[in-house]
Scaffold this motif. Structure first.
Motif, PDB file in Angstrom:
ATOM      1  N   ILE A  49      30.329  46.216  46.666  1.00  0.00           N
ATOM      2  CA  ILE A  49      31.706  45.765  46.520  1.00  0.00           C
ATOM      3  C   ILE A  49      32.521  46.863  45.824  1.00  0.00           C
ATOM      4  N   LYS A  50      33.609  47.286  46.468  1.00  0.00           N
ATOM      5  CA  LYS A  50      34.442  48.340  45.884  1.00  0.00           C
ATOM      6  C   LYS A  50      35.378  47.792  44.814  1.00  0.00           C
TER       7      LYS A  50
ATOM      8  N   MET B 234      39.306  46.898  39.809  1.00  0.00           N
ATOM      9  CA  MET B 234      39.557  45.532  39.359  1.00  0.00           C
ATOM     10  C   MET B 234      40.977  45.118  39.723  1.00  0.00           C
ATOM     11  N   GLU B 235      41.103  43.888  40.184  1.00  0.00           N
ATOM     12  CA  GLU B 235      42.398  43.361  40.621  1.00  0.00           C
ATOM     13  C   GLU B 235      42.664  42.037  39.906  1.00  0.00           C
ATOM     14  N   VAL B 236      43.904  41.804  39.486  1.00  0.00           N
ATOM     15  CA  VAL B 236      44.245  40.554  38.801  1.00  0.00           C
ATOM     16  C   VAL B 236      45.506  39.954  39.392  1.00  0.00           C
TER      17      VAL B 236
ATOM     18  N   VAL C  36      43.449  47.841  34.905  1.00  0.00           N
ATOM     19  CA  VAL C  36      43.125  47.310  36.231  1.00  0.00           C
ATOM     20  C   VAL C  36      43.761  48.160  37.326  1.00  0.00           C
ATOM     21  N   THR C  37      43.190  48.059  38.513  1.00  0.00           N
ATOM     22  CA  THR C  37      43.627  48.870  39.653  1.00  0.00           C
ATOM     23  C   THR C  37      44.815  48.268  40.375  1.00  0.00           C
ATOM     24  N   SER C  38      44.872  46.933  40.434  1.00  0.00           N
ATOM     25  CA  SER C  38      45.852  46.272  41.301  1.00  0.00           C
ATOM     26  C   SER C  38      46.410  45.018  40.652  1.00  0.00           C
TER      27      SER C  38
END
Length: 406
Positions: free
Chosen positions: A135-136, A162-164, A245-247
Protein backbone atom coordinates in the motif's frame (compact mmCIF):
# COMPACT_ATOMS: atom_id res chain seq x y z
CA UNK A 1 7.74 21.60 4.91
CA UNK A 2 5.99 20.10 1.90
CA UNK A 3 2.68 21.45 0.61
CA UNK A 4 0.01 18.72 0.96
CA UNK A 5 -2.10 17.61 -1.94
CA UNK A 6 -5.67 18.97 -2.05
CA UNK A 7 -7.91 16.03 -2.97
CA UNK A 8 -11.50 16.61 -4.08
CA UNK A 9 -14.52 14.40 -4.84
CA UNK A 10 -15.79 13.96 -8.40
CA UNK A 11 -19.24 12.37 -8.66
CA UNK A 12 -19.36 12.90 -12.44
CA UNK A 13 -17.40 14.54 -15.25
CA UNK A 14 -18.80 18.03 -14.57
CA UNK A 15 -17.76 17.80 -10.92
CA UNK A 16 -14.32 16.53 -11.94
CA UNK A 17 -13.83 19.59 -14.13
CA UNK A 18 -15.13 21.90 -11.40
CA UNK A 19 -12.72 20.42 -8.86
CA UNK A 20 -9.75 20.79 -11.17
CA UNK A 21 -10.71 24.25 -12.45
CA UNK A 22 -11.08 25.55 -8.89
CA UNK A 23 -7.73 24.23 -7.70
CA UNK A 24 -7.75 20.55 -6.69
CA UNK A 25 -4.44 18.72 -7.14
CA UNK A 26 -6.24 15.40 -7.52
CA UNK A 27 -9.75 13.96 -7.62
CA UNK A 28 -11.21 10.67 -6.49
CA UNK A 29 -14.17 9.06 -8.22
CA UNK A 30 -16.15 5.88 -8.68
CA UNK A 31 -15.89 3.80 -11.82
CA UNK A 32 -18.47 1.37 -13.10
CA UNK A 33 -17.98 -1.19 -10.30
CA UNK A 34 -17.33 -1.79 -6.60
CA UNK A 35 -17.36 1.70 -5.12
CA UNK A 36 -19.10 3.02 -2.02
CA UNK A 37 -21.30 5.54 -3.82
CA UNK A 38 -23.60 3.34 -5.87
CA UNK A 39 -26.11 6.18 -6.27
CA UNK A 40 -23.64 8.78 -7.51
CA UNK A 41 -23.57 9.28 -11.27
CA UNK A 42 -20.18 7.54 -11.31
CA UNK A 43 -18.13 7.19 -14.48
CA UNK A 44 -18.55 5.00 -17.52
CA UNK A 45 -15.32 3.76 -19.08
CA UNK A 46 -15.52 6.43 -21.75
CA UNK A 47 -16.19 9.19 -19.20
CA UNK A 48 -13.31 7.95 -17.09
CA UNK A 49 -11.02 8.08 -20.13
CA UNK A 50 -12.09 11.68 -20.79
CA UNK A 51 -11.75 12.59 -17.10
CA UNK A 52 -8.24 11.17 -16.83
CA UNK A 53 -7.18 13.08 -19.94
CA UNK A 54 -8.71 16.31 -18.65
CA UNK A 55 -6.85 15.93 -15.35
CA UNK A 56 -3.53 14.81 -16.79
CA UNK A 57 -3.53 17.59 -19.40
CA UNK A 58 -3.56 20.00 -16.45
CA UNK A 59 -1.02 18.15 -14.35
CA UNK A 60 -3.56 16.69 -11.90
CA UNK A 61 -4.23 13.13 -10.74
CA UNK A 62 -7.21 10.75 -10.71
CA UNK A 63 -7.82 8.08 -8.06
CA UNK A 64 -10.55 5.46 -8.57
CA UNK A 65 -12.45 3.93 -5.65
CA UNK A 66 -12.77 0.14 -5.50
CA UNK A 67 -13.46 0.21 -1.79
CA UNK A 68 -16.53 -1.92 -1.09
CA UNK A 69 -16.52 -4.91 1.23
CA UNK A 70 -16.92 -7.49 -1.55
CA UNK A 71 -18.91 -10.69 -1.36
CA UNK A 72 -17.99 -13.80 -3.35
CA UNK A 73 -19.93 -12.76 -6.45
CA UNK A 74 -18.17 -9.40 -6.57
CA UNK A 75 -14.93 -11.08 -7.62
CA UNK A 76 -16.45 -12.21 -10.92
CA UNK A 77 -14.95 -9.97 -13.57
CA UNK A 78 -12.76 -8.12 -11.05
CA UNK A 79 -9.49 -8.92 -12.79
CA UNK A 80 -10.73 -7.55 -16.12
CA UNK A 81 -12.00 -4.41 -14.42
CA UNK A 82 -8.66 -3.77 -12.71
CA UNK A 83 -6.80 -4.25 -15.99
CA UNK A 84 -9.17 -1.77 -17.61
CA UNK A 85 -8.45 0.85 -14.94
CA UNK A 86 -4.73 0.33 -15.43
CA UNK A 87 -5.03 0.76 -19.21
CA UNK A 88 -7.02 3.96 -18.68
CA UNK A 89 -3.94 5.29 -16.87
CA UNK A 90 -5.55 6.14 -13.54
CA UNK A 91 -3.02 7.26 -10.95
CA UNK A 92 -4.11 5.06 -8.06
CA UNK A 93 -6.90 2.87 -6.79
CA UNK A 94 -8.58 3.16 -3.37
CA UNK A 95 -9.11 -0.23 -1.76
CA UNK A 96 -10.19 -1.59 1.62
CA UNK A 97 -10.51 -5.38 1.27
CA UNK A 98 -7.51 -7.78 1.43
CA UNK A 99 -9.03 -9.90 -1.33
CA UNK A 100 -9.17 -6.97 -3.74
CA UNK A 101 -5.69 -5.88 -2.67
CA UNK A 102 -4.29 -9.36 -3.36
CA UNK A 103 -6.01 -9.50 -6.74
CA UNK A 104 -4.68 -6.07 -7.68
CA UNK A 105 -1.12 -7.04 -6.74
CA UNK A 106 -1.45 -10.10 -8.98
CA UNK A 107 -2.97 -8.54 -12.10
CA UNK A 108 -1.91 -4.84 -12.00
CA UNK A 109 1.22 -4.83 -9.82
CA UNK A 110 2.36 -1.42 -11.08
CA UNK A 111 -0.86 0.39 -10.13
CA UNK A 112 -0.53 2.39 -6.91
CA UNK A 113 -2.88 1.34 -4.11
CA UNK A 114 -4.34 3.69 -1.50
CA UNK A 115 -5.99 2.12 1.54
CA UNK A 116 -9.50 3.47 2.17
CA UNK A 117 -10.62 4.92 5.50
CA UNK A 118 -12.97 1.90 5.57
CA UNK A 119 -9.98 -0.11 6.80
CA UNK A 120 -10.05 2.07 9.97
CA UNK A 121 -6.30 2.52 10.43
CA UNK A 122 -5.83 4.13 13.85
CA UNK A 123 -2.28 3.18 14.87
CA UNK A 124 1.20 3.20 13.41
CA UNK A 125 1.62 -0.57 13.53
CA UNK A 126 -1.36 -1.16 11.25
CA UNK A 127 -0.17 1.58 8.87
CA UNK A 128 3.26 -0.07 8.77
CA UNK A 129 1.61 -3.46 8.13
CA UNK A 130 -0.39 -2.17 5.17
CA UNK A 131 2.65 -0.42 3.76
CA UNK A 132 4.53 -3.74 3.80
CA UNK A 133 1.64 -5.27 1.82
CA UNK A 134 2.33 -2.85 -1.01
CA UNK A 135 0.00 0.00 0.00
CA UNK A 136 1.49 3.34 -1.07
CA UNK A 137 -0.91 5.57 0.88
CA UNK A 138 -3.14 5.04 3.90
CA UNK A 139 -6.28 7.12 4.36
CA UNK A 140 -6.41 7.54 8.11
CA UNK A 141 -9.53 6.83 10.15
CA UNK A 142 -11.53 9.94 11.03
CA UNK A 143 -11.48 9.01 14.72
CA UNK A 144 -7.91 10.25 15.17
CA UNK A 145 -6.65 13.44 16.79
CA UNK A 146 -3.97 15.69 15.32
CA UNK A 147 -1.61 14.35 17.99
CA UNK A 148 -2.36 10.74 16.98
CA UNK A 149 -1.74 11.50 13.31
CA UNK A 150 1.51 13.28 14.04
CA UNK A 151 2.75 10.32 16.10
CA UNK A 152 1.92 7.87 13.33
CA UNK A 153 3.65 10.05 10.75
CA UNK A 154 6.86 10.00 12.80
CA UNK A 155 6.85 6.23 13.29
CA UNK A 156 6.07 4.94 9.79
CA UNK A 157 8.47 4.91 6.80
CA UNK A 158 8.89 8.24 5.04
CA UNK A 159 7.73 6.79 1.71
CA UNK A 160 4.42 5.69 3.26
CA UNK A 161 1.96 8.43 2.35
CA UNK A 162 -0.83 9.49 4.70
CA UNK A 163 -4.14 11.10 3.81
CA UNK A 164 -6.73 12.69 6.13
CA UNK A 165 -10.26 14.01 5.70
CA UNK A 166 -10.57 17.74 6.35
CA UNK A 167 -14.09 18.61 5.21
CA UNK A 168 -17.51 17.08 4.63
CA UNK A 169 -20.11 14.76 6.08
CA UNK A 170 -19.17 12.55 9.03
CA UNK A 171 -20.51 9.03 9.45
CA UNK A 172 -21.74 8.32 12.98
CA UNK A 173 -20.40 4.77 12.73
CA UNK A 174 -16.76 3.83 13.24
CA UNK A 175 -14.93 4.57 9.98
CA UNK A 176 -18.18 4.20 8.10
CA UNK A 177 -18.62 0.54 8.96
CA UNK A 178 -22.36 0.46 9.61
CA UNK A 179 -25.23 -1.99 9.09
CA UNK A 180 -28.23 0.11 10.17
CA UNK A 181 -29.16 0.71 6.52
CA UNK A 182 -29.00 -3.03 5.85
CA UNK A 183 -31.44 -3.82 8.64
CA UNK A 184 -33.88 -0.98 8.05
CA UNK A 185 -33.99 -0.77 4.26
CA UNK A 186 -32.11 -3.78 2.89
CA UNK A 187 -29.56 -1.45 1.30
CA UNK A 188 -25.95 -2.41 2.10
CA UNK A 189 -23.96 0.59 3.32
CA UNK A 190 -20.69 -1.29 2.93
CA UNK A 191 -21.39 -2.03 -0.71
CA UNK A 192 -22.30 1.48 -1.77
CA UNK A 193 -26.05 1.64 -1.16
CA UNK A 194 -26.42 3.35 2.23
CA UNK A 195 -29.87 4.91 2.80
CA UNK A 196 -28.44 7.12 5.59
CA UNK A 197 -30.97 6.15 8.29
CA UNK A 198 -28.75 8.02 10.76
CA UNK A 199 -30.18 11.21 9.22
CA UNK A 200 -33.82 10.21 9.74
CA UNK A 201 -35.93 12.08 12.25
CA UNK A 202 -36.61 9.85 15.27
CA UNK A 203 -38.92 9.98 18.27
CA UNK A 204 -38.83 7.87 21.43
CA UNK A 205 -42.16 6.24 22.30
CA UNK A 206 -42.91 3.65 24.99
CA UNK A 207 -44.98 0.77 23.58
CA UNK A 208 -47.75 1.05 26.21
CA UNK A 209 -48.09 4.81 25.73
CA UNK A 210 -48.85 5.21 22.01
CA UNK A 211 -48.81 8.78 20.79
CA UNK A 212 -46.69 10.03 23.70
CA UNK A 213 -43.29 11.19 22.49
CA UNK A 214 -40.41 11.56 24.91
CA UNK A 215 -37.31 13.74 24.53
CA UNK A 216 -34.03 12.09 23.57
CA UNK A 217 -31.38 13.48 25.90
CA UNK A 218 -27.61 13.26 26.40
CA UNK A 219 -25.99 12.44 29.72
CA UNK A 220 -22.45 11.78 30.92
CA UNK A 221 -22.50 8.36 29.22
CA UNK A 222 -23.07 9.70 25.74
CA UNK A 223 -25.66 10.76 23.20
CA UNK A 224 -28.52 8.64 21.99
CA UNK A 225 -29.19 10.11 18.57
CA UNK A 226 -27.27 9.60 15.36
CA UNK A 227 -27.14 12.83 13.36
CA UNK A 228 -23.56 14.09 13.13
CA UNK A 229 -22.22 17.52 12.28
CA UNK A 230 -20.11 18.10 9.18
CA UNK A 231 -16.33 18.24 9.44
CA UNK A 232 -14.61 21.56 8.70
CA UNK A 233 -10.91 22.21 9.29
CA UNK A 234 -10.50 25.37 7.19
CA UNK A 235 -9.44 27.34 10.27
CA UNK A 236 -6.67 24.87 11.11
CA UNK A 237 -4.48 24.61 8.02
CA UNK A 238 -1.20 25.20 9.94
CA UNK A 239 -1.98 22.40 12.39
CA UNK A 240 -2.86 20.02 9.54
CA UNK A 241 0.33 20.84 7.64
CA UNK A 242 2.34 20.34 10.83
CA UNK A 243 1.25 16.67 11.01
CA UNK A 244 3.25 15.98 7.85
CA UNK A 245 0.42 14.24 5.98
CA UNK A 246 0.58 13.92 2.20
CA UNK A 247 -3.01 14.73 1.27
CA UNK A 248 -5.98 16.73 2.61
CA UNK A 249 -9.25 15.17 1.49
CA UNK A 250 -12.69 16.71 0.94
CA UNK A 251 -15.71 14.42 1.26
CA UNK A 252 -18.70 14.69 -1.08
CA UNK A 253 -19.03 12.61 -4.26
CA UNK A 254 -22.83 12.97 -3.94
CA UNK A 255 -22.61 16.76 -3.62
CA UNK A 256 -23.17 19.35 -6.36
CA UNK A 257 -20.63 20.96 -8.69
CA UNK A 258 -21.18 24.20 -6.78
CA UNK A 259 -20.29 22.48 -3.50
CA UNK A 260 -17.12 21.03 -5.00
CA UNK A 261 -16.04 24.34 -6.55
CA UNK A 262 -16.69 26.47 -3.45
CA UNK A 263 -15.08 24.08 -0.97
CA UNK A 264 -12.03 23.46 -3.17
CA UNK A 265 -11.59 27.20 -3.70
CA UNK A 266 -11.60 27.98 0.02
CA UNK A 267 -9.11 25.25 0.92
CA UNK A 268 -6.92 26.08 -2.11
CA UNK A 269 -6.69 29.71 -1.08
CA UNK A 270 -6.05 28.86 2.57
CA UNK A 271 -3.29 26.34 1.79
CA UNK A 272 -1.61 28.62 -0.74
CA UNK A 273 -1.82 31.59 1.59
CA UNK A 274 -0.13 29.64 4.36
CA UNK A 275 2.71 28.46 2.15
CA UNK A 276 3.21 31.91 0.64
CA UNK A 277 4.19 33.24 4.07
CA UNK A 278 3.83 30.84 7.03
CA UNK A 279 5.12 33.38 9.54
CA UNK A 280 2.50 35.98 8.67
CA UNK A 281 -0.36 33.65 7.82
CA UNK A 282 -3.78 34.59 9.17
CA UNK A 283 -7.15 33.00 8.60
CA UNK A 284 -9.48 34.99 6.32
CA UNK A 285 -13.19 34.94 7.00
CA UNK A 286 -14.03 34.95 3.28
CA UNK A 287 -12.90 31.33 3.11
CA UNK A 288 -15.46 30.34 5.72
CA UNK A 289 -18.14 32.47 4.05
CA UNK A 290 -17.92 30.31 0.92
CA UNK A 291 -18.25 27.17 3.04
CA UNK A 292 -21.30 28.52 4.86
CA UNK A 293 -23.10 29.17 1.57
CA UNK A 294 -22.96 25.62 0.23
CA UNK A 295 -25.32 22.90 1.46
CA UNK A 296 -23.99 21.71 4.83
CA UNK A 297 -24.82 20.77 8.37
CA UNK A 298 -23.43 22.60 11.39
CA UNK A 299 -19.64 22.42 11.27
CA UNK A 300 -17.27 20.89 13.81
CA UNK A 301 -13.62 19.85 13.95
CA UNK A 302 -14.50 16.19 14.47
CA UNK A 303 -11.97 14.20 16.51
CA UNK A 304 -8.97 16.37 15.66
CA UNK A 305 -8.85 18.10 19.04
CA UNK A 306 -10.03 15.26 21.23
CA UNK A 307 -13.57 14.24 22.19
CA UNK A 308 -15.83 15.84 19.58
CA UNK A 309 -18.92 17.95 19.99
CA UNK A 310 -20.27 16.30 16.89
CA UNK A 311 -24.00 15.62 17.27
CA UNK A 312 -26.90 17.78 16.12
CA UNK A 313 -29.90 17.51 18.41
CA UNK A 314 -32.37 19.93 16.81
CA UNK A 315 -32.70 18.87 13.17
CA UNK A 316 -31.40 16.46 10.53
CA UNK A 317 -31.83 19.01 7.74
CA UNK A 318 -29.09 20.65 5.73
CA UNK A 319 -28.45 24.38 5.82
CA UNK A 320 -29.10 25.54 2.25
CA UNK A 321 -28.99 29.32 2.02
CA UNK A 322 -27.63 29.65 -1.53
CA UNK A 323 -28.29 28.01 -4.88
CA UNK A 324 -26.22 27.86 -8.01
CA UNK A 325 -28.23 29.47 -10.82
CA UNK A 326 -25.87 29.14 -13.76
CA UNK A 327 -22.44 28.40 -15.17
CA UNK A 328 -20.70 30.78 -17.54
CA UNK A 329 -20.01 29.10 -20.88
CA UNK A 330 -18.53 32.16 -22.61
CA UNK A 331 -18.16 35.92 -22.18
CA UNK A 332 -17.55 38.60 -24.81
CA UNK A 333 -15.61 41.46 -23.24
CA UNK A 334 -16.54 43.93 -26.00
CA UNK A 335 -20.30 43.38 -26.02
CA UNK A 336 -20.46 42.44 -22.31
CA UNK A 337 -22.63 39.47 -23.30
CA UNK A 338 -22.36 36.33 -21.20
CA UNK A 339 -23.66 32.94 -22.32
CA UNK A 340 -24.97 30.99 -19.33
CA UNK A 341 -26.09 27.40 -18.77
CA UNK A 342 -28.95 27.39 -16.26
CA UNK A 343 -28.83 25.38 -13.03
CA UNK A 344 -31.75 26.87 -11.06
CA UNK A 345 -34.44 29.36 -12.00
CA UNK A 346 -33.16 32.91 -12.27
CA UNK A 347 -34.81 36.16 -13.37
CA UNK A 348 -33.93 39.05 -15.63
CA UNK A 349 -32.43 41.82 -13.50
CA UNK A 350 -31.35 39.51 -10.67
CA UNK A 351 -28.28 40.37 -8.64
CA UNK A 352 -26.06 37.29 -8.40
CA UNK A 353 -22.68 36.45 -6.90
CA UNK A 354 -19.84 35.21 -9.10
CA UNK A 355 -17.74 32.32 -7.80
CA UNK A 356 -14.54 32.27 -9.84
CA UNK A 357 -11.43 30.07 -9.43
CA UNK A 358 -9.24 33.14 -8.99
CA UNK A 359 -9.74 36.14 -6.72
CA UNK A 360 -12.59 37.13 -4.46
CA UNK A 361 -16.27 36.67 -5.18
CA UNK A 362 -18.08 39.66 -6.67
CA UNK A 363 -21.62 40.67 -7.65
CA UNK A 364 -23.19 41.39 -11.04
CA UNK A 365 -26.68 42.07 -12.41
CA UNK A 366 -28.20 39.91 -15.14
CA UNK A 367 -29.69 42.35 -17.66
CA UNK A 368 -31.43 41.93 -21.03
CA UNK A 369 -31.94 38.18 -20.62
CA UNK A 370 -32.54 36.29 -23.88
CA UNK A 371 -32.98 32.63 -24.82
CA UNK A 372 -30.72 30.82 -27.28
CA UNK A 373 -32.89 32.07 -30.18
CA UNK A 374 -32.33 35.70 -29.19
CA UNK A 375 -35.86 36.17 -27.82
CA UNK A 376 -36.15 38.36 -24.73
CA UNK A 377 -37.26 36.41 -21.64
CA UNK A 378 -38.21 37.33 -18.07
CA UNK A 379 -36.58 34.27 -16.50
CA UNK A 380 -34.62 31.11 -17.21
CA UNK A 381 -36.87 28.37 -15.79
CA UNK A 382 -35.81 25.26 -17.74
CA UNK A 383 -33.08 22.96 -16.47
CA UNK A 384 -29.77 23.50 -18.26
CA UNK A 385 -31.25 25.91 -20.79
CA UNK A 386 -28.79 28.23 -22.53
CA UNK A 387 -29.45 31.96 -22.21
CA UNK A 388 -27.54 35.21 -22.59
CA UNK A 389 -27.36 38.29 -20.42
CA UNK A 390 -25.63 41.64 -20.64
CA UNK A 391 -23.53 42.30 -17.58
CA UNK A 392 -20.46 44.11 -16.35
CA UNK A 393 -17.70 42.09 -14.77
CA UNK A 394 -14.64 40.23 -15.91
CA UNK A 395 -16.33 36.85 -16.34
CA UNK A 396 -14.59 33.69 -17.49
CA UNK A 397 -15.66 30.31 -18.78
CA UNK A 398 -16.72 27.97 -15.93
CA UNK A 399 -17.37 30.79 -13.44
CA UNK A 400 -20.41 29.92 -11.34
CA UNK A 401 -23.32 32.24 -10.59
CA UNK A 402 -24.91 31.79 -7.16
CA UNK A 403 -27.82 33.51 -5.46
CA UNK A 404 -29.13 33.70 -1.92
CA UNK A 405 -32.47 32.00 -1.34
CA UNK A 406 -35.29 34.38 -0.51
Amino acid sequence: MKKPELLAPAGNIEKLKAAINFGADAVYLGGSRLNLRAFADNFTDEELKDGVKYAHDRGRKVYVTVNVFPHNEDFTGLEDYLRKLYKLNVDAMLVSDPGIIMTAKEVVPDLDLHLSTQANSVNWKSVEFWHKQGIKRVVMARELSLKDIKTIRKKVPEDCEMEVFVHGSMCMSYSGRCVISNYMTGRDSNRGACAQPCRYKYYLMEEKRPGEYFPVLEDENGAYILNSKDLCMIEHIPELVDTGVTSLKIEGRMKSSYYVAAVVKSYRQAIDSYFDNPEKYSFQQKWMENLLKVSHRVYSTGFYFGKPDSQIYETSSYIRDYDIVGIIRSYDEESKIATVEQRNKVFDGDKVEVLSPEGDNFYIYLNDMKDDMGKKIDSAPRAQMIFTVETDGNLKENDMLIKAKI
